[in-house]
Design an enzyme around this catalytic site. Structure first.
Site, PDB file in Angstrom:
ATOM      1  N   HIS A   1      -6.287   9.745  -0.439  1.00 26.85           N
ATOM      2  CA  HIS A   1      -6.972   9.736   0.851  1.00 26.85           C
ATOM      3  C   HIS A   1      -6.144  10.334   1.985  1.00 26.85           C
ATOM      4  O   HIS A   1      -6.627  10.377   3.132  1.00 26.85           O
ATOM      5  CB  HIS A   1      -7.425   8.316   1.211  1.00 26.85           C
ATOM      6  CG  HIS A   1      -6.327   7.319   1.275  1.00 26.85           C
ATOM      7  ND1 HIS A   1      -5.950   6.555   0.196  1.00 26.85           N
ATOM      8  CD2 HIS A   1      -5.524   6.934   2.290  1.00 26.85           C
ATOM      9  CE1 HIS A   1      -4.973   5.758   0.545  1.00 26.85           C
ATOM     10  NE2 HIS A   1      -4.680   5.964   1.812  1.00 26.85           N
TER      11      HIS A   1
ATOM     12  N   ASP B   1      -7.596   1.605   2.483  1.00 26.60           N
ATOM     13  CA  ASP B   1      -7.148   2.517   3.530  1.00 26.60           C
ATOM     14  C   ASP B   1      -8.050   3.708   3.794  1.00 26.60           C
ATOM     15  O   ASP B   1      -7.949   4.300   4.859  1.00 26.60           O
ATOM     16  CB  ASP B   1      -5.730   3.016   3.208  1.00 26.60           C
ATOM     17  CG  ASP B   1      -5.039   3.644   4.411  1.00 26.60           C
ATOM     18  OD1 ASP B   1      -5.359   3.250   5.549  1.00 26.60           O
ATOM     19  OD2 ASP B   1      -4.187   4.513   4.226  1.00 26.60           O
TER      20      ASP B   1
ATOM     21  N   HIS C   1       0.862  -1.185   0.000  1.00 23.87           N
ATOM     22  CA  HIS C   1       0.000   0.000   0.000  1.00 23.87           C
ATOM     23  C   HIS C   1       0.896   1.231   0.000  1.00 23.87           C
ATOM     24  O   HIS C   1       1.584   1.502   0.987  1.00 23.87           O
ATOM     25  CB  HIS C   1      -0.919   0.021   1.217  1.00 23.87           C
ATOM     26  CG  HIS C   1      -1.717   1.285   1.319  1.00 23.87           C
ATOM     27  ND1 HIS C   1      -2.583   1.685   0.332  1.00 23.87           N
ATOM     28  CD2 HIS C   1      -1.757   2.245   2.270  1.00 23.87           C
ATOM     29  CE1 HIS C   1      -3.133   2.839   0.671  1.00 23.87           C
ATOM     30  NE2 HIS C   1      -2.651   3.202   1.846  1.00 23.87           N
TER      31      HIS C   1
ATOM     32  N   ASP D   1       1.021   5.088  -0.263  1.00 28.53           N
ATOM     33  CA  ASP D   1       0.340   6.387  -0.218  1.00 28.53           C
ATOM     34  C   ASP D   1       0.990   7.377  -1.172  1.00 28.53           C
ATOM     35  O   ASP D   1       2.210   7.553  -1.150  1.00 28.53           O
ATOM     36  CB  ASP D   1       0.381   6.955   1.198  1.00 28.53           C
ATOM     37  CG  ASP D   1      -0.455   6.154   2.172  1.00 28.53           C
ATOM     38  OD1 ASP D   1      -1.657   6.003   1.930  1.00 28.53           O
ATOM     39  OD2 ASP D   1       0.104   5.674   3.185  1.00 28.53           O
TER      40      ASP D   1
END
Length: 936
Positions: free
Chosen positions: A449, A199, A75, A77
């Site tokens: 996000h 997430d 994951h 970001d």
């Protein structure tokens, strides 16, 4: 309940629909190359498809056994603790050890060593950067991995967008950018089949609707309210069918949705990244600490436990986490052993089968199970991870960035349309080389996000804003080139980029200037005190936007027409008179012509609530509401119930009653009504000629923290509407959902935070109503709010906090700037509309749309006016001679008696051709077209 979870596994809706070529016309739209009811991008007509990609690439499972699907993933970001650039390069590891380029290098290397291995990748923004740096040989190697299904893309957007604070138009744009790159690069085998939002902090129904219409087969996420999860585990309802629209006919917006078992982390004790502390599998019996038996026993125990809370004999485990797989050998070496040793136990009677898998392969097995699934029709807001920890603060966090993102979206749409209107000269003209691509990428990253959500570190927020500003600069050159071409004038153009603080260098230094605006009037006023700064200019502009008054139009005779709208000016009539009112106080009135007469009074108890009596001049009905700005003091975690603090993510006031900002307030009437609650909180009330909405312009900051208390400022509107604990909020700017105080539609809520637990995201509008009246508030950015008391709406405006909420960002939400070192000043606008519920949508829908589009001239390449229910969502250059066009029906079913009907649009007439080429749009439907363009 429904038995099948895939609407159409073949995804025919993604393919081109070829039509006969009409005769060439003198206008733009010549050949429809692609049309679809989804919002994705067209797939190559002759894809270089391997027979083993997609669902065909899945490993075989074993009937009658518990099949455990291991999904290796990372994951990444697109900015959070570090900027997007720092994350890609692996810079600033003193903040966080993470380098995405090394992750992709390492994963590709390890996939080549074992054809059984699988990996999924999500964030196209990072993959695009990495791909551009690879050699031809490496690119061909990666294409082979993709064609064989060993490397699979999921989600596929430029980023994994936030779901609470993003507007649907910006989400569609960023998804289009990522999906187009994957399609252009890998063809059919690069197209994601699963949406993957592991997430984000709560999940919007509109996102599920968008994903369903884009053609995804399923949707997986990791976060939901802890009470909801507990109930679903007991009932074995962690997988469901999400019916994500009340307007679109099923199964158009139906999407199978699954909740992952460990958020998106590995099971406890089975993390084998370099950032993990779990022991590796030590499988040499001649060496010390041999642990295979222990590992297998623990894994079987976890697998059997997980199977108890899911419905089929297939379970999924996410083997990875934040920025993992920088040394992919660590993961794969241990996963290879885990699969081998667990499956060896089958010879001893074990009924557990472990395999490398992907979310789409797991989804395929659920489809084959042919079961029925629970149906869900609401959303997953608000999200709480424990009793006092509601993630509702980020609905408002960083309000200045949220506004900058919103107006950047508006400017990007203008930029893209002018790029189409101007043709090649827009990109290289008298003012230099311009482009829309820079702002497209900046806006796409901003949807992440941890971007527009406001949950990033301060230096990262600054970087998002810097990227947007750079995009604006590139678009400004493009806009200047196009306007120069269309108008025949190459006069220099100056852009006022700091109007949020009432600064425009030209107006402050030049005695003569020509101002271009959608609608404005000038007032002589030498100090803008409500802006907390002193201007050297003698005038400022007051935009009449948004106005529902019929604008005056004129057009310039160009092949691609330029339409400019001029709205009527503001009435400056003010009357002051003595009257007996509800509060027996002095009133002042703003009389107007067609819609409203507005009178104000002061609440006698404190002089803090400004109350307005609105009399509709058509039916002579009188409405009364009061508005007051107040604040919550933020929890510092020092109480008996919980140590949780209010922070960037979490909203937790230390009492359930808001505090007044000051014991006195100052009122001033000019051509508007101004109210000062304190030196750092003020508002201006305006009503425009022929307008159906009242404007409240609020200014908050610098929020004082000398008393060592964080503060969260709200605007509360109280009315006599009997709302019965019910209010309504939009979902990502589109459909509206009903909310009820202390209630969740699909589970029994035990409310532990009466304020934060009743806050919801408001992206563009919220309202309360009863049988007679509806009070609607249209916002100019995403904000959090709720209806804590009947007849009341409160919206959080600004937050300044002194503690981190221990959710990873590692710093308090305490924004300052060079201009405001004592704390950020934020200004914004709310539009208030009072009307009967039956006709309210005809007012607040256009108001909300105009708030998103912003006060810009109406440029259009269309030769016919669109029906009122239809909105031109996107006009964007696709290739050298093709244009992407999106039309949307902007009303919900049954929302408006007049506009909630199917609409037929003739595309050729829009393009100036008399032939019939009709498109039908049902309520809430979006249609995408790829058109070949020719300029006369």
């Amino acid at each position: 309940m429904i038995g099948k979870i895939h609407k159409q596994m073949s995804h025919d809706s993604w393919l081109f629909s070829k039509m006969a070529t009409p005769e060439y016309t003198p206008f733009v739209f010549l050949l429809l190359l692609f049309q679809s009811s989804v919002w994705g991008v067209p797939v190559c007509q002759t894809p270089q498809e391997s027979p083993t990609c997609g669902y065909k690439s899945c490993h075989a499972t074993k009937p009658g056994m518990l099949n455990v699907h291991l999904v290796p993933h990372t994951h990444d970001d697109v900015g959070w603790l570090k900027t997007v650039d720092q994350y890609f390069y692996g810079d600033r590891n003193d903040i966080q050890h993470a380098g995405v380029q090394y992750i992709l290098d390492s994963v590709v290397d390890q996939l080549l060593k074992n054809p059984d291995r699988r990996f999924i990748y999500v964030e196209t923004a990072f993959f695009y950067r990495w791909w551009k740096q690879q050699t031809d040989d490496m690119q061909n190697t990666v294409k082979q991995l993709v064609n064989e299904g060993r490397l699979e893309f999921v989600n596929g957007g430029w980023c994994m967008s936030d779901e609470a604070t993003t507007h649907y138009s910006a989400v569609i744009d960023q998804m289009t950018m990522g999906l187009r790159f994957l399609n252009d690069t890998f063809g059919h085998c690069g197209r994601p089949r699963v949406a993957w939002h592991i997430d984000p902090f709560g999940h919007a129904r509109e996102h599920a609707s968008m994903f369903a219409q884009m053609g995804y087969d399923g949707f997986f996420f990791g976060r939901l309210d802890y009470q909801d999860r507990n109930r679903r585990m007991v009932a074995r309802e962690q997988e469901m069918l999400w019916r994500a629209s009340e307007s679109l006919t099923p199964p158009m917006a139906d999407l199978f949705t699954g909740i992952l078992p460990n958020g998106y982390n590995p099971p406890e004790g089975f993390c084998w990244d370099q950032s993990c502390d779990d022991p590796p599998i030590r499988d040499d019996p001649d060496l010390e600490d041999y642990n295979v038996d222990d590992v297998v026993t623990r894994f079987l125990h976890i697998a059997h436990g997980q199977a108890l809370v899911y419905k089929t004999n297939h379970i999924i485990m996410t083997m990875g986490s934040d920025f993992q797989y920088e040394n992919a050998n660590l993961w794969y070496k241990n996963l290879d052993k885990l699969i081998r040793y667990v499956n060896q136990m089958q010879s001893n009677g074990s009924e557990v089968n472990v395999l490398y898998s992907t979310p789409s392969c797991y989804l395929q097995e659920l489809h084959r199970a042919n079961l029925t699934w629970p149906l869900k029709g609401d959303d997953f807001f608000p999200y709480a991870d424990s009793a006092h920890d509601f993630w509702t603060g980020y609905f408002t966090s960083r309000p200045a960035l949220k506004r900058y993102e919103r107006i950047s979206n508006s400017y990007l749409q203008t930029c893209k349309q002018l790029e189409v209107l101007g043709g090649p000269i827009s990109r290289k003209g008298p003012f230099g080389a311009g482009d829309s691509e820079t702002l497209k990428k900046a806006m796409a990253v901003a949807q992440h996000h941890d971007a527009v959500s406001g949950t990033e570190k301060q230096h990262v927020a600054n970087d998002y804003a810097r990227k947007l500003a750079n995009g604006w600069a590139h678009c400004q050159v493009l806009v200047s080139n196009t306007l120069s071409s269309l108008s025949g004038s190459s006069a220099p153009r100056v852009y006022c980029e700091h109007l949020n603080i009432s600064v425009c260098p030209l107006t402050e230094t030049s005695k003569k200037r020509l101002v271009s605006s959608a609608a404005s009037v000038t007032w002589r006023h030498n100090r803008l005190s409500n802006c907390h700064r002193t201007s050297t200019g003698l005038y400022y502009l007051l935009s009449l936007y948004p106005s529902l008054s019929p604008p005056l139009h004129f057009s310039l005779p160009f092949p691609l027409s330029l339409s400019i709208s001029l709205y009527p000016s503001l009435s400056l009539s003010i009357s002051l008179y003595l009257s007996i009112s509800l509060y027996h106080s002095f009133l002042f009135s703003l009389p107007f012509h067609n819609y409203f007469s507005l009178s104000f009074s002061l609440h006698p108890s404190s002089l803090l609530s400004l109350c307005a009596s609105i009399v509709t001049l058509r039916d002579f009905l009188s409405y009364l509401f009061c508005v007051c700005l107040s604040r919550y003091n933020a929890s510092d975690g020092n109480n008996s119930e919980s140590i949780q603090m209010s922070g960037a993510y979490i909203f937790r006031p230390n009492t359930s009653t808001p505090f007044i900002i000051s014991k006195t307030a100052k009122i001033e009437t000019l051509q508007e009504v101004r109210q000062w609650f304190s030196p750092w909180v003020s508002q201006v009330v305006r009503l425009y000629t022929d307008s159906r909405a009242l404007e409240l312009e609020w200014t908050v900051g610098p929020v004082p923290i000398g008393d060592d208390l964080g503060k969260e400022v709200i605007s509360r509107l109280d009315s006599s509407i009997n709302s019965s604990g019910v209010f309504y909020t939009d979902s990502n700017g589109r459909e509206v959902l009903q909310r009820r105080k202390d209630y969740r539609p699909t589970w029994n809520l035990r409310q532990s935070e009466p304020i934060a637990g009743n806050y919801y995201p408001i992206n563009s509008r919220a309202y309360i109503k009863d049988d007679k009246d509806q009070l609607t508030v249209v916002t100019d950015r995403s904000q959090g709010g709720g209806s804590i008391q009947d007849g009341s709406l409160e919206i959080m405006l600004h937050r300044r906090l002194l503690y981190d909420d221990v959710r990873g960002v590692g710093e308090p939400l305490n924004e300052t700037s060079d201009i405001y070192p004592e704390g950020l000043v934020v200004r914004g606008r709310h539009l208030l509309s009072l009307s009967p519920p039956a006709t309210a949508a005809d007012t607040h829908r256009p108001l909300a749309q105009e708030k998103v589009q912003g006060p810009a001239p109406q440029f259009s390449g269309l030769q016919a006016v669109l029906p009122p229910a239809v909105h031109l969502l996107t006009v964007s250059q696709w290739d050298q001679d093709t244009v992407l066009l999106r039309l949307e029906h902007q009303y919900q079913a049954s929302e408006s008696k007049e506009h909630s009907q199917p609409v037929t649009v003739n595309l050729q007439r829009l393009g100036g051709d008399p032939s019939v080429w009709e498109v039908n749009l049902k309520p809430m439907e979006i249609r995408t077209f790829l058109l070949r363009v020719r300029q006369r």
